[in-house]
Motif scaffolding. Structure first.
Motif, PDB file in Angstrom:
ATOM      1  N   LEU A   9       0.753  -1.244  -0.002  1.00 19.17           N
ATOM      2  CA  LEU A   9      -0.192   0.005   0.067  1.00 19.17           C
ATOM      3  C   LEU A   9       0.916   1.353  -0.364  1.00 19.17           C
ATOM      4  CD1 LEU A   9      -2.725   1.382   0.172  1.00 19.17           C
ATOM      5  CD2 LEU A   9      -2.407   1.078   2.657  1.00 19.17           C
ATOM      6  N   HIS A  10       0.565   1.997  -0.802  1.00 21.51           N
ATOM      7  CA  HIS A  10       1.378   3.411  -1.012  1.00 21.51           C
ATOM      8  C   HIS A  10       0.218   4.678  -0.854  1.00 21.51           C
ATOM      9  CE1 HIS A  10       4.975   1.353  -2.672  1.00 21.51           C
ATOM     10  NE2 HIS A  10       4.047   0.723  -2.890  1.00 21.51           N
ATOM     11  N   PHE A  11       0.756   5.801  -0.523  1.00 19.85           N
ATOM     12  CA  PHE A  11       0.039   6.987  -0.573  1.00 19.85           C
ATOM     13  C   PHE A  11       0.365   7.943  -1.267  1.00 19.85           C
ATOM     14  CE2 PHE A  11      -1.624   4.796   3.097  1.00 19.85           C
ATOM     15  CZ  PHE A  11      -3.006   4.964   3.255  1.00 19.85           C
ATOM     16  N   ALA A  12      -0.046   8.496  -2.563  1.00 21.63           N
ATOM     17  CA  ALA A  12       0.418   9.551  -3.169  1.00 21.63           C
ATOM     18  C   ALA A  12      -0.339  10.974  -2.999  1.00 21.63           C
ATOM     19  CB  ALA A  12       0.295   9.127  -4.626  1.00 21.63           C
ATOM     20  N   ARG A  13       0.105  11.916  -3.491  1.00 27.01           N
ATOM     21  CA  ARG A  13      -0.491  13.240  -3.171  1.00 27.01           C
ATOM     22  C   ARG A  13      -1.208  13.752  -4.575  1.00 27.01           C
ATOM     23  NH1 ARG A  13      -2.392  14.623   1.796  1.00 27.01           N
ATOM     24  NH2 ARG A  13      -0.992  13.630   3.114  1.00 27.01           N
ATOM     25  N   ALA A  14      -2.450  14.146  -4.458  1.00 25.90           N
ATOM     26  CA  ALA A  14      -3.066  14.761  -5.601  1.00 25.90           C
ATOM     27  C   ALA A  14      -2.565  16.123  -5.866  1.00 25.90           C
ATOM     28  CB  ALA A  14      -4.559  14.836  -5.815  1.00 25.90           C
ATOM     29  N   GLN A  15      -2.722  16.976  -6.885  1.00 26.86           N
ATOM     30  CA  GLN A  15      -2.069  18.225  -7.216  1.00 26.86           C
ATOM     31  C   GLN A  15      -2.938  19.087  -5.991  1.00 26.86           C
ATOM     32  OE1 GLN A  15      -3.263  19.376 -11.146  1.00 26.86           O
ATOM     33  NE2 GLN A  15      -1.804  18.137 -12.007  1.00 26.86           N
ATOM     34  N   ASP A  16      -4.227  18.909  -5.532  1.00 26.93           N
ATOM     35  CA  ASP A  16      -4.654  19.548  -4.716  1.00 26.93           C
ATOM     36  C   ASP A  16      -4.364  19.271  -3.057  1.00 26.93           C
ATOM     37  OD1 ASP A  16      -6.101  17.386  -4.240  1.00 26.93           O
ATOM     38  OD2 ASP A  16      -8.091  18.445  -4.712  1.00 26.93           O
ATOM     39  N   GLY A  17      -3.471  18.431  -2.963  1.00 26.93           N
ATOM     40  CA  GLY A  17      -3.013  17.695  -1.813  1.00 26.93           C
ATOM     41  C   GLY A  17      -3.971  16.479  -0.934  1.00 26.93           C
ATOM     42  N   THR A  18      -4.935  16.061  -1.852  1.00 21.66           N
ATOM     43  CA  THR A  18      -5.598  15.039  -1.424  1.00 21.66           C
ATOM     44  C   THR A  18      -4.783  13.744  -1.233  1.00 21.66           C
ATOM     45  OG1 THR A  18      -7.779  15.808  -2.477  1.00 21.66           O
ATOM     46  CG2 THR A  18      -7.611  13.593  -2.039  1.00 21.66           C
ATOM     47  N   SER A  19      -5.110  12.949  -0.283  1.00 22.57           N
ATOM     48  CA  SER A  19      -4.297  11.853  -0.328  1.00 22.57           C
ATOM     49  C   SER A  19      -4.837  10.748  -1.188  1.00 22.57           C
ATOM     50  CB  SER A  19      -4.270  11.371   1.302  1.00 22.57           C
ATOM     51  OG  SER A  19      -3.583   9.877   1.396  1.00 22.57           O
ATOM     52  N   LEU A  20      -4.139   9.917  -1.870  1.00 27.43           N
ATOM     53  CA  LEU A  20      -4.397   9.132  -2.803  1.00 27.43           C
ATOM     54  C   LEU A  20      -3.968   7.807  -2.550  1.00 27.43           C
ATOM     55  CD1 LEU A  20      -4.304  11.034  -6.054  1.00 27.43           C
ATOM     56  CD2 LEU A  20      -6.193  10.588  -4.894  1.00 27.43           C
ATOM     57  N   ALA A  21      -4.642   6.586  -1.946  1.00 24.54           N
ATOM     58  CA  ALA A  21      -4.378   5.223  -1.567  1.00 24.54           C
ATOM     59  C   ALA A  21      -4.144   4.483  -2.885  1.00 24.54           C
ATOM     60  CB  ALA A  21      -5.058   4.491  -0.465  1.00 24.54           C
ATOM     61  N   CYS A  22      -2.904   3.829  -3.144  1.00 24.85           N
ATOM     62  CA  CYS A  22      -2.693   3.141  -4.390  1.00 24.85           C
ATOM     63  C   CYS A  22      -2.258   1.524  -3.733  1.00 24.85           C
ATOM     64  CB  CYS A  22      -1.894   3.610  -5.525  1.00 24.85           C
ATOM     65  SG  CYS A  22      -0.388   4.409  -4.627  1.00 24.85           S
ATOM     66  N   GLN A  23      -2.549   0.607  -4.542  1.00 19.94           N
ATOM     67  CA  GLN A  23      -2.180  -0.792  -3.921  1.00 19.94           C
ATOM     68  C   GLN A  23      -1.318  -1.304  -5.246  1.00 19.94           C
ATOM     69  OE1 GLN A  23      -5.561   0.103  -4.400  1.00 19.94           O
ATOM     70  NE2 GLN A  23      -5.542   0.831  -2.380  1.00 19.94           N
ATOM     71  N   VAL A  24      -0.147  -1.869  -4.957  1.00 21.06           N
ATOM     72  CA  VAL A  24       0.653  -2.666  -5.889  1.00 21.06           C
ATOM     73  C   VAL A  24       0.840  -4.034  -5.754  1.00 21.06           C
ATOM     74  CG1 VAL A  24       2.823  -2.446  -7.111  1.00 21.06           C
ATOM     75  CG2 VAL A  24       1.781  -0.458  -6.252  1.00 21.06           C
TER      76      VAL A  24
END
Length: 269
Positions: A9-24
């Motif tokens: 599990l990883h967490f990226a940041r959208a351009q507006d700062g929203t946390s985006l969870a992604c699963q690899v």
């Protein structure tokens, strides 16, 4: 039975700062999988393992779902597309294959049109170009989904997703019927994003070889949209699964998985 590939599990940041969870999961060439409206990454649970012989799969909890941030704003397919790019940038993925279904297919259209150099191959499933050119679901479908009784609306959605014959041997639980943990503002945000989608003018910019898949009996997104997408996207091929409904990727798993895997394995143009 296939083994379950380990997930990180990883967490990226959208351009507006929203946390985006992604699963690899897995190894190999990256394949980004985009889920339908108001669903999280569990949409892909039944079929994700089918691609791990050749691909590393990346899913994400779209803003408003799962463990991603749930802001008040930013709910449009264009915005979701930039969230996908933010996830890929976070993971260091420059070029990838992309498979989007339902609203995820709408999002994938924007990703492929706006960032053609970053898409190797594109698969669009049970989706439409949106806007005035699209063939929309009929009023009876909208009424069935808008019923005040949650149980009746759930039953209607289940019937739109799967044929009775398939449901008779697959009682669930089904992970394609929505994220129950969405806050009150996010669910209508997703609905508006899907309803307002219109990528008609930009579809000719898609340069990746594209496979368009659909269920023949899909009433949620009518299959007439297949031909519309194919006329707008260069290098597009199509396949319609007889008797299947919206969730063809589960109901026709063996055939659909093989078609997608074969398409992704072909030598790029």
């Amino acid at each position: 039975m296939r083994g379950i590939t380990q997930q990180t599990l990883h967490f990226a940041r959208a351009q507006d700062g929203t946390s985006l969870a992604c699963q690899v999961r897995g190894a190999g060439h990256p394949l980004v999988l985009l889920a339908g409206q108001a669903n999280n990454h569990h949409w892909w649970d039944r079929v994700r393992e089918d691609f791990h012989a050749t691909h590393r799969t990346i899913t994400l909890d779209c803003r408003g779902t799962g463990v991603s941030g749930k802001p008040k704003e930013g709910y449009s397919t264009r915005h979701f597309a930039e969230d996908v790019i933010a996830v890929r940038d976070h993971l260091g993925i420059e070029r990838a294959d992309l498979y989007g279904t339902s609203m995820g297919g709408r999002v994938a259209q924007w990703v492929a049109a706006r960032h053609p150099q970053r898409i190797r191959r594109l698969v669009l499933g049970c989706t439409s170009p949106g806007g005035p050119h699209a063939v929309e679901r009929d009023a009876s479908v909208r009424r069935a989904l808008a019923q005040a009784d949650p149980g009746a609306a759930h039953t209607a959605l289940l019937d739109l997703m799967y044929s009775p014959a398939w449901l008779a041997t697959h009682p669930g639980p089904h992970t394609t019927l929505g994220d129950r943990g969405m806050p009150p503002h996010a669910r209508p945000g997703h609905l508006v994003a899907s309803n307002e989608h219109d990528a008609w003018d930009v579809l000719p910019r898609v340069s990746a070889p594209t496979l368009i898949l659909h269920g023949e009996e899909d009433r949620l997104t009518p299959p007439d949209n297949v031909a519309l997408l194919a006329t707008r996207i260069p290098h597009a091929t199509t396949h319609v699964f007889p008797d299947a409904r919206h969730a063809y990727f589960e109901e026709c798993r063996q055939e659909a998985g093989a078609l997608v895997s074969q398409f992704l394995a072909e030598t790029p143009r």
